[in-house]
Design a protein around this motif. Structure first.
Motif, PDB file in Angstrom:
ATOM      1  N   ARG A 193       0.826  -1.212   0.000  1.00 45.74           N
ATOM      2  CA  ARG A 193       0.000   0.000   0.000  1.00 45.74           C
ATOM      3  C   ARG A 193       0.861   1.262   0.000  1.00 45.74           C
ATOM      4  NH1 ARG A 193      -5.412  -0.570   1.339  1.00 45.74           N
ATOM      5  NH2 ARG A 193      -5.449   1.478   2.340  1.00 45.74           N
ATOM      6  N   LYS A 194       2.169   1.085   0.015  1.00 43.88           N
ATOM      7  CA  LYS A 194       3.130   2.181  -0.071  1.00 43.88           C
ATOM      8  C   LYS A 194       2.979   3.170   1.090  1.00 43.88           C
ATOM      9  CE  LYS A 194       3.545   1.576  -5.026  1.00 43.88           C
ATOM     10  NZ  LYS A 194       3.679   2.195  -6.354  1.00 43.88           N
ATOM     11  N   ASN A 195       2.757   2.611   2.263  1.00 49.08           N
ATOM     12  CA  ASN A 195       2.627   3.423   3.469  1.00 49.08           C
ATOM     13  C   ASN A 195       3.939   3.346   4.249  1.00 49.08           C
ATOM     14  OD1 ASN A 195       1.994   4.529   6.009  1.00 49.08           O
ATOM     15  ND2 ASN A 195      -0.140   3.920   5.826  1.00 49.08           N
ATOM     16  N   THR A 196       4.868   4.223   3.898  1.00 50.66           N
ATOM     17  CA  THR A 196       6.196   4.186   4.493  1.00 50.66           C
ATOM     18  C   THR A 196       6.158   4.497   5.983  1.00 50.66           C
ATOM     19  OG1 THR A 196       6.962   5.036   2.374  1.00 50.66           O
ATOM     20  CG2 THR A 196       8.579   4.897   4.130  1.00 50.66           C
ATOM     21  N   ARG A 197       5.222   5.320   6.384  1.00 47.29           N
ATOM     22  CA  ARG A 197       5.090   5.670   7.798  1.00 47.29           C
ATOM     23  C   ARG A 197       4.814   4.418   8.633  1.00 47.29           C
ATOM     24  NH1 ARG A 197       2.889  10.822  10.024  1.00 47.29           N
ATOM     25  NH2 ARG A 197       2.459  10.495  12.241  1.00 47.29           N
TER      26      ARG A 197
ATOM     27  N   HIS B 146      12.857   8.633   5.136  1.00 50.97           N
ATOM     28  CA  HIS B 146      11.697   7.955   4.580  1.00 50.97           C
ATOM     29  C   HIS B 146      11.857   7.690   3.082  1.00 50.97           C
ATOM     30  CE1 HIS B 146       9.572   8.976   8.352  1.00 50.97           C
ATOM     31  NE2 HIS B 146       8.806   7.961   8.024  1.00 50.97           N
ATOM     32  N   GLY B 147      12.513   8.598   2.379  1.00 46.76           N
ATOM     33  CA  GLY B 147      12.724   8.403   0.953  1.00 46.76           C
ATOM     34  C   GLY B 147      13.605   7.198   0.676  1.00 46.76           C
ATOM     35  N   ALA B 148      14.639   7.017   1.495  1.00 43.94           N
ATOM     36  CA  ALA B 148      15.515   5.852   1.327  1.00 43.94           C
ATOM     37  C   ALA B 148      14.748   4.567   1.600  1.00 43.94           C
ATOM     38  CB  ALA B 148      16.717   5.973   2.267  1.00 43.94           C
ATOM     39  N   LEU B 149      13.899   4.577   2.620  1.00 42.08           N
ATOM     40  CA  LEU B 149      13.101   3.395   2.923  1.00 42.08           C
ATOM     41  C   LEU B 149      12.131   3.098   1.784  1.00 42.08           C
ATOM     42  CD1 LEU B 149      12.347   1.182   4.917  1.00 42.08           C
ATOM     43  CD2 LEU B 149      10.767   2.795   6.009  1.00 42.08           C
ATOM     44  N   ARG B 150      11.535   4.135   1.212  1.00 41.53           N
ATOM     45  CA  ARG B 150      10.633   3.943   0.076  1.00 41.53           C
ATOM     46  C   ARG B 150      11.352   3.267  -1.091  1.00 41.53           C
ATOM     47  NH1 ARG B 150       8.761   9.218   1.429  1.00 41.53           N
ATOM     48  NH2 ARG B 150       9.967  10.123  -0.271  1.00 41.53           N
TER      49      ARG B 150
ATOM     50  N   GLY C  51      16.477   2.107   6.007  1.00 45.73           N
ATOM     51  CA  GLY C  51      16.119   3.461   5.604  1.00 45.73           C
ATOM     52  C   GLY C  51      17.271   4.432   5.683  1.00 45.73           C
ATOM     53  N   GLN C  52      18.496   3.933   5.645  1.00 44.65           N
ATOM     54  CA  GLN C  52      19.657   4.816   5.769  1.00 44.65           C
ATOM     55  C   GLN C  52      19.920   5.591   4.477  1.00 44.65           C
ATOM     56  OE1 GLN C  52      23.987   3.507   5.843  1.00 44.65           O
ATOM     57  NE2 GLN C  52      23.673   3.947   8.018  1.00 44.65           N
TER      58      GLN C  52
END
Length: 261
Positions: A170-174, A199-203, A189-190
């Motif tokens: 569902r692309k819910n990075t939070r 958060h962008g790295a984790l995505r 997520g580094q």
């Protein structure tokens, strides 16, 4: 939230973090602990009360009557910056017509909600806080995920794996970040620039994890390690191995390692 896709010149993605079986229809095809009650509640009536709360809460979400006060403070922080608006948004997605509680223990009930009108399969972990029941996690399945099996003592780890994959698809990075241990979060997520969680790295990592897949199948569980197949086009698949460990809250397990190949 949208994920930013990056393509890596490798066919094997191994995200192994240390520190410190269910199909889209919920079928557990693998091994693992035989199904049995996940602990016997000190008061059987408590499990019934937890089930009633879960069913009432899901119905309230569907009917746009749910309140953020029904969430634990810990989950409310992860759930959304605007929990009331988010609960309203989920009204058409939540599964609330048929609610079962396949696993429970003292002060914790795991519930599965289904919909007869197209809503998603919904998982809840509800916990006793003082005299009240509260929602400590809510996870809505992706398209094609209509059920879930939470089996006995394996239920907390299975719940964590389901919730992680639900959030990923569902692309819910939070929510993804909230389901990881601190070590796993900081590693997966580094940022390559700041060397800190981003958060962008984790995505980007999650995008690579899911590339080509649209659903998942949990195929096994053993001592907190859950295996999932990620079907691809042409009959191919990726396999994800998800290691879950006990968290600090009742019934909470967090993902400490993910390997995908």
């Amino acid at each position: 939230m949208r994920l930013t896709r990056i393509v890596l010149p490798v066919l094997l993605l191994a995200l192994v973090v240390g520190c410190g079986g269910t199909s889209p229809t919920g079928e557990n095809k693998g091994g693992g602990t035989p199904t049995k009650p996940a602990g016997t509640p000190a008061d059987p009536k408590a499990a019934d009360a937890g089930k009633k709360f879960a069913a009432d809460f899901l119905a309230a979400v569907r009917d746009k009557k749910a309140s953020p006060d029904q969430l634990t403070p810990e989950f409310a922080k992860v759930f959304s910056d605007s929990p009331a608006a988010e609960l309203t948004f989920l009204a058409t997605e939540v599964g609330a017509d048929e609610v079962t509680t396949p696993a429970s223990a003292d002060g914790v009930v795991f519930a599965v909600g289904k919909s007869k009108t197209g809503g998603g399969r919904t998982l809840l972990r509800v916990v006793k806080v003082g005299a009240d029941w509260k929602v400590d996690w809510l996870s809505i399945g992706v398209n094609g995920v209509t059920d879930a099996t939470l089996s006995g003592d394996d239920a907390p780890a299975q719940f964590a794996a389901h919730a992680l994959l639900d959030a990923a698809f569902r692309k819910n990075t939070r929510h993804l970040a909230g389901l990881l241990t601190a070590a796993a979060r900081d590693t997966l997520g580094q940022s390559v620039i700041t060397k800190k969680f981003d958060h962008g790295a984790l995505r980007s990592r999650v995008d690579e994890l899911l590339e080509g897949a649209t659903r998942y199948t949990l195929v096994g569980v053993n001592k907190g390690t859950v295996t999932a197949d990620l079907p691809l086009a042409g009959g191919k698949k990726k396999t994800a191995t998800i290691k879950a460990v006990k968290g600090s809250r009742p019934g909470e397990w967090l993902v400490d390692a993910v390997e995908v190949k």
